[in-house]
Design an enzyme around this catalytic site. Structure first.
Site, PDB file in Angstrom:
ATOM      1  N   THR A  13       0.857  -1.182   0.000  1.00  0.00           N
ATOM      2  CA  THR A  13       0.000   0.000   0.000  1.00  0.00           C
ATOM      3  C   THR A  13       0.893   1.232   0.000  1.00  0.00           C
ATOM      4  O   THR A  13       2.114   1.121  -0.033  1.00  0.00           O
ATOM      5  CB  THR A  13      -0.920   0.022   1.238  1.00  0.00           C
ATOM      6  OG1 THR A  13      -0.137   0.355   2.394  1.00  0.00           O
ATOM      7  CG2 THR A  13      -1.584  -1.332   1.462  1.00  0.00           C
ATOM      8  N   CYS A  14       0.279   2.413   0.094  1.00  0.00           N
ATOM      9  CA  CYS A  14       1.076   3.628   0.083  1.00  0.00           C
ATOM     10  C   CYS A  14       1.914   3.770   1.342  1.00  0.00           C
ATOM     11  O   CYS A  14       2.883   4.531   1.357  1.00  0.00           O
ATOM     12  CB  CYS A  14       0.192   4.860  -0.103  1.00  0.00           C
ATOM     13  SG  CYS A  14      -1.009   5.111   1.223  1.00  0.00           S
ATOM     14  N   ASN A  15       1.559   3.049   2.395  1.00  0.00           N
ATOM     15  CA  ASN A  15       2.283   3.197   3.658  1.00  0.00           C
ATOM     16  C   ASN A  15       2.983   1.942   4.142  1.00  0.00           C
ATOM     17  O   ASN A  15       3.591   1.960   5.213  1.00  0.00           O
ATOM     18  CB  ASN A  15       1.322   3.682   4.755  1.00  0.00           C
ATOM     19  CG  ASN A  15       0.995   5.152   4.600  1.00  0.00           C
ATOM     20  OD1 ASN A  15       1.870   5.963   4.333  1.00  0.00           O
ATOM     21  ND2 ASN A  15      -0.272   5.495   4.743  1.00  0.00           N
ATOM     22  N   ARG A  16       2.900   0.846   3.386  1.00  0.00           N
ATOM     23  CA  ARG A  16       3.578  -0.365   3.827  1.00  0.00           C
ATOM     24  C   ARG A  16       3.819  -1.323   2.672  1.00  0.00           C
ATOM     25  O   ARG A  16       3.045  -1.359   1.700  1.00  0.00           O
ATOM     26  CB  ARG A  16       2.778  -1.072   4.922  1.00  0.00           C
ATOM     27  CG  ARG A  16       1.478  -1.684   4.457  1.00  0.00           C
ATOM     28  CD  ARG A  16       0.712  -2.352   5.610  1.00  0.00           C
ATOM     29  NE  ARG A  16       0.324  -1.352   6.603  1.00  0.00           N
ATOM     30  CZ  ARG A  16       0.841  -1.273   7.826  1.00  0.00           C
ATOM     31  NH1 ARG A  16       1.773  -2.120   8.210  1.00  0.00           N
ATOM     32  NH2 ARG A  16       0.430  -0.337   8.666  1.00  0.00           N
ATOM     33  N   GLU A  22      -8.792   3.741   9.527  1.00  0.00           N
ATOM     34  CA  GLU A  22      -9.119   3.922   8.106  1.00  0.00           C
ATOM     35  C   GLU A  22      -9.632   2.606   7.518  1.00  0.00           C
ATOM     36  O   GLU A  22      -9.143   1.526   7.847  1.00  0.00           O
ATOM     37  CB  GLU A  22      -7.885   4.432   7.350  1.00  0.00           C
ATOM     38  CG  GLU A  22      -6.626   3.579   7.493  1.00  0.00           C
ATOM     39  CD  GLU A  22      -6.500   2.529   6.413  1.00  0.00           C
ATOM     40  OE1 GLU A  22      -7.351   2.542   5.499  1.00  0.00           O
ATOM     41  OE2 GLU A  22      -5.578   1.714   6.490  1.00  0.00           O
ATOM     42  N   PRO A  23     -10.645   2.677   6.643  1.00  0.00           N
ATOM     43  CA  PRO A  23     -11.286   1.465   6.143  1.00  0.00           C
ATOM     44  C   PRO A  23     -10.616   0.853   4.916  1.00  0.00           C
ATOM     45  O   PRO A  23     -10.911  -0.274   4.547  1.00  0.00           O
ATOM     46  CB  PRO A  23     -12.701   1.957   5.793  1.00  0.00           C
ATOM     47  CG  PRO A  23     -12.487   3.381   5.378  1.00  0.00           C
ATOM     48  CD  PRO A  23     -11.369   3.900   6.246  1.00  0.00           C
ATOM     49  N   GLN A  24      -9.714   1.592   4.268  1.00  0.00           N
ATOM     50  CA  GLN A  24      -9.149   1.121   3.006  1.00  0.00           C
ATOM     51  C   GLN A  24      -8.318  -0.153   3.154  1.00  0.00           C
ATOM     52  O   GLN A  24      -8.203  -0.946   2.219  1.00  0.00           O
ATOM     53  CB  GLN A  24      -8.283   2.208   2.358  1.00  0.00           C
ATOM     54  CG  GLN A  24      -9.055   3.357   1.738  1.00  0.00           C
ATOM     55  CD  GLN A  24      -9.514   4.365   2.774  1.00  0.00           C
ATOM     56  OE1 GLN A  24      -9.065   4.337   3.924  1.00  0.00           O
ATOM     57  NE2 GLN A  24     -10.397   5.267   2.387  1.00  0.00           N
ATOM     58  N   ALA A  42      -8.322   9.209  -4.811  1.00  0.00           N
ATOM     59  CA  ALA A  42      -8.769  10.431  -5.482  1.00  0.00           C
ATOM     60  C   ALA A  42     -10.283  10.564  -5.379  1.00  0.00           C
ATOM     61  O   ALA A  42     -10.810  11.663  -5.164  1.00  0.00           O
ATOM     62  CB  ALA A  42      -8.333  10.414  -6.944  1.00  0.00           C
TER      63      ALA A  42
END
Length: 531
Positions: A47-50, A130-132, A210
């Site tokens: 993901t964007c953070n891991r 966060e649900p994502q 987005a």
């Protein structure tokens, strides 16, 4: 099970973006992992953070050292988890280069499962609640399924993680309100402009993040421009929220028109460069430009921040707002942590009970074979005159006697799956009844003897065992099963059938084995330096 990876907690964005793995590359990375002889199953969450690898070491068949005894673990056995860790480290270093080495974290056995469950529950996310992450984890599971790298052991843990995440969201208010990277970006925009009404926002990209940002921007009263490489996708998103779609060729013109730019594409290269912003500045005639880059890899060249009247924020710059949002949900996060711990303990008890099966099967086989041998001896002697019907009755008697004789011990053994004494009882059974084959699974790892990966930053500590002592740094290795002809694991589904244990029930001492050390030491010990 092992875990190796990095996240916003262990690595800055310039390191994380080195390891960003797009969906199209996941099959390649998964195939690379399971091609290693130490890894039997693999799952990659990017993901964007891991970027994290979850893997199950490959099981190998063992031969007993002497009849009826449990084979002593070989050096290869003891290093099975270590080799799987080294293989995962080597894969990540191969993808991201030497710069990622010092930022990798790792866990083994029950601690790897606990980390997986915390990630699914969004407790390890930059924006707690966060649900994502659940959707991202489902995509990772589907990718592993498609690549045929998800089998029974890892598959069960992965599917259970999804159920844990859903349970946390159902039973707590950890996700109340707007909690996502996109919502934090909009909060930052509000801090900059106080009121977004009357301002123009440019959205670069039309993916999930987005889309979430666009709805929040329009709700706040901003005029919205959507630019995307796919004109159809840009038009669809703009139509949904009442914005203005523009072709990719109009990116520079759109930057000129915007007060704030939020970029979240999946491009591997910068889409907003210093030259583009420099030209836009001249046309803007001194108006300040605020850019928020929530993409990993980054969409906006960090060098634009050096230009006058230009202010750039990336995902790591959102930490202050994130900290405020975490404080507001601290109580719910604590409730979620309790749920995750409960689920991890229940999963562990289920795993240990399953691990007892080889011993129970061996005990039944040993008992039946002894009884059958005695009956066969009698049938060859004094009872040789018996006919087929009588012989069949004797066979049924053997089965009934075996069932009655072993019903109580096997029932009690299964009930003791979470008792710290279960390993001792299993060893005694195997020794007393001279059971051939592999021993029961009574340890989760050899705890990386040389000292490998550090524990996940800010993760919960490993619970102390029921005996009151900290879990040992290493333990006896457990049972194994023969390697299948097809090295690829069979796909698994989780039907969720296992009982949660009461929170006060003692936890096996062997279940708490945890590997916490320096990642650089792991790479060095594994001979991976310079890989």
């Amino acid at each position: 099970m092992i875990f190796v990876g990095l996240s916003h907690k262990t690595a800055p964005i310039d390191v994380r973006e080195r390891l960003a793995i797009g969906r199209d590359r996941l099959p390649e990375v998964l195939a690379r992992l399971t091609a290693h002889p130490a890894i039997g199953e693999a799952l990659v969450l990017s993901t964007c953070n891991r970027v994290e690898i979850y893997a199950s070491p490959r099981q190998q068949a063992l031969a007993p050292s002497r009849p009826g005894s449990a084979p002593p673990p070989s050096d290869d056995e003891l290093s099975r988890d270590n080799e799987a860790l080294r293989a995962a480290v080597a894969t990540l270093v191969g993808l991201g280069g030497d710069a990622v080495r010092g930022h990798l974290a790792g866990r083994v056995g029950s601690d790897a499962v606990l980390h997986l469950f915390r990630v699914a529950a969004s407790l390890d996310s930059m924006v707690v609640g966060e649900p994502q992450i659940l959707g991202q984890m489902k995509e990772a599971i589907e990718a592993a399924r498609g690549a045929k790298t998800l089998g029974v052991r890892l598959g069960r843990a992965a599917h259970r993680a999804i159920k844990v995440g859903k349970r946390v969201r159902t039973e707590t208010a950890i996700g109340a309100g707007q909690v996502s990277v996109s919502s934090v970006a909009i909060d930052l925009a509000r801090q900059i402009f106080a009121d977004l009404a009357g301002h123009t926002a440019l959205l670069i990209g039309a993916g999930d993040m987005a889309e979430a940002a666009s709805k929040l921007l329009v709700r706040a009263g901003a005029r919205l421009i959507v630019v995307n490489r796919s004109p159809d996708r840009a038009a669809a998103l703009a139509r949904e929220v009442g914005g203005e779609p523009r072709p990719w060729a109009d990116l520079e013109r759109s930057v000129i028109d915007a007060d704030i730019v939020i970029s979240s594409t999946s491009s591997p290269n910068y889409v907003v460069t210093p030259d583009l912003v420099r030209r836009a500045r001249k046309a803007r005639k001194g108006r300040s430009l605020f850019l928020i880059d929530i993409a990993v890899p980054r969409d906006i060249d960090p060098a634009v921040n050096k230009l006058d009247s230009v202010y750039l924020y990336d995902v790591d710059d959102l930490s202050q707002i994130v900290a405020q949002s975490v404080e507001g949900r601290a109580a719910e996060a604590a409730r979620a942590e309790a749920i995750v711990a409960d689920e991890a303990q229940a999963f562990e008890a289920w795993t240990l009970e399953r691990a007892l099966t080889p011993t129970i099967v061996g005990l039944r086989a040993r008992t039946r074979s002894i009884l059958a041998a005695e009956v066969e001896r009698s049938l060859s002697g004094k009872l040789r005159h018996l006919g087929a019907a009588e012989r069949q009755a004797l066979a049924m008697m053997i089965d009934a006697a075996t069932n009655k004789l072993l019903h109580v011990p096997t029932t009690r053994l299964r009930a003791m799956a979470s008792d710290p004494r279960v390993a001792e009882h299993v060893d005694s059974l195997r020794e007393l009844f001279d059971i051939d084959g592999a021993p029961a699974e009574n340890a989760l790892a050899s705890a990386l003897a040389e000292g490998e990966l550090r524990g996940v930053v800010d993760g919960p500590p490993t619970p102390r065992s029921a005996r009151g002592a900290a879990p040992p740094a290493s333990g006896a290795r457990g049972g194994t099963s023969p390697r299948h002809a097809d090295p690829r694991p069979q796909a698994a589904e989780d039907n969720g059938v296992y009982a949660r244990q009461p929170s006060g029930r003692p936890q096996p001492a062997e279940a708490g084995v945890m590997a916490v050390a320096n990642p650089a030491a792991a790479v060095s010990a594994a001979g991976l330096k310079g890989a």
